[in-house]
Design a protein around this motif. Structure first.
Motif, short mmCIF file in Angstrom:
data_model
loop_
_atom_site.label_atom_id
_atom_site.label_comp_id
_atom_site.label_asym_id
_atom_site.label_seq_id
_atom_site.Cartn_x
_atom_site.Cartn_y
_atom_site.Cartn_z
N THR A 123 0.74 -1.15 -0.04
CA THR A 123 0.02 0.05 0.02
C THR A 123 0.92 1.27 -0.03
N THR B 58 0.22 5.43 0.58
CA THR B 58 -0.80 6.69 0.92
C THR B 58 -0.22 7.97 0.82
N ARG C 190 -1.59 12.20 1.13
CA ARG C 190 -2.65 12.73 2.19
C ARG C 190 -2.70 14.28 1.81
N ASP D 42 -6.82 10.84 3.72
CA ASP D 42 -5.71 9.82 3.37
C ASP D 42 -6.31 9.06 2.35
N ALA D 43 -5.51 8.87 1.18
CA ALA D 43 -5.89 7.97 0.04
C ALA D 43 -4.72 6.95 0.17
N THR D 44 -5.20 5.81 0.05
CA THR D 44 -4.27 4.63 0.09
C THR D 44 -4.57 3.61 -1.13
N SER E 95 -8.55 3.12 -1.13
CA SER E 95 -9.25 3.33 0.18
C SER E 95 -8.88 4.64 0.61
N THR F 13 -9.48 7.54 3.54
CA THR F 13 -10.06 7.81 4.97
C THR F 13 -10.20 9.27 5.21
N SER G 235 -13.81 5.52 6.71
CA SER G 235 -13.11 5.08 5.52
C SER G 235 -13.97 4.46 4.50
N SER H 230 -13.33 1.76 1.10
CA SER H 230 -12.32 1.03 0.26
C SER H 230 -13.21 0.31 -0.93
#
Length: 131
Positions: A4, A6, A8, A36-38, A114, A116, A126, A128
């Protein structure tokens, strides 16, 4: 996903909610979120990456920028929708997924996104989704 990455950003909006369950939040109020984008992948690509961090950061900034400093109650795309933290997570994740599907994030190894949104240091939500 074994891998992963992430990135921000942040988001500042005004909105109100419909429904007694929301109590005083039915009135117009502001919200500031850390976003936060994961991006997840089963493996890295030939260059050893899940996502181009620069492209992912720029894409997230463009998406949050299109929403920030707006009263979401006035935005036609949200008409009749309670723009809860959960709903905004889905909107941002779907927009990032579209970028990934179009090849706009520099790789084709991304398998999931995902998002959040942190409302505060004690509450966040969150969403996903697979690509």
């Amino acid at each position: 996903m074994p891998y992963t990455v992430t990135v921000r950003d942040h988001l500042m909006v005004a909105h109100s909610f419909t429904g007694e369950v929301f109590g005083p939040a039915q009135r117009l109020h502001g919200a500031t979120f850390i976003v936060d984008a994961t991006f997840g992948a089963d493996d890295v690509d030939a260059d050893g990456i899940v996502v181009d961090i620069g492209l992912a950061t720029a894409a997230l900034a463009e998406i949050t920028g299109s929403l920030t400093y707006r009263n979401l109650d006035d935005e036609p795309e949200f008409a009749g929708t309670n723009t809860t933290t959960e709903v905004l997570c889905r909107v941002i994740a779907d927009r990032l997924a579209a970028r990934a599907a179009d090849g706009g994030l520099g790789t084709n190894s991304i398998a999931s996104v995902s998002v959040t949104l942190h409302e505060s240091h004690i509450a966040w939500a969150s969403y996903s989704r697979p690509l």
